[in-house]
Motif scaffolding. Sequence first.
Motif: not given
Length: 134
Positions: A1-7
């Motif tokens: 999972m990408s960092r942007r999606r996680w945030i």
Amino acid sequence: MSRRRWIGIVVAALAVPVAAGFFFVVIVDNVMSRFGACRIVRQRAFASPSGSQLVVVVWKSCGATVPDSTQASIIARGRTFSPESTPTFLSVLEHQDVLVAWSSEHAVRIGSISGTVQIYKRDQRVGDVTINYE
């Protein structure tokens, strides 16, 4: 999972409880303010000889924790009476029948307040109007 999606997931997970808490506080505040709200019942308005001023008599009921009172204020004709912004010159315990008679444009007589009633406020002047109690 990408960092942007996680945030985005973390922000959404935090936002839902915060929003729910905010709405809960607003609802509770609205309900509680109604318990403390006073009911103002306008009894009569007595016009000065020229009609430029009014003595407004109201009954104020604030529920079981605050005794009912009768209050009187002077306002200029055309202005709206507001219990929050219109100062009272007379405040007595319970609902009383108050008789008002203007002697002149700058003098008013207040009568028929029984002698046994508790008086909270009884001013002798409001602006340039003298108040006489009988």
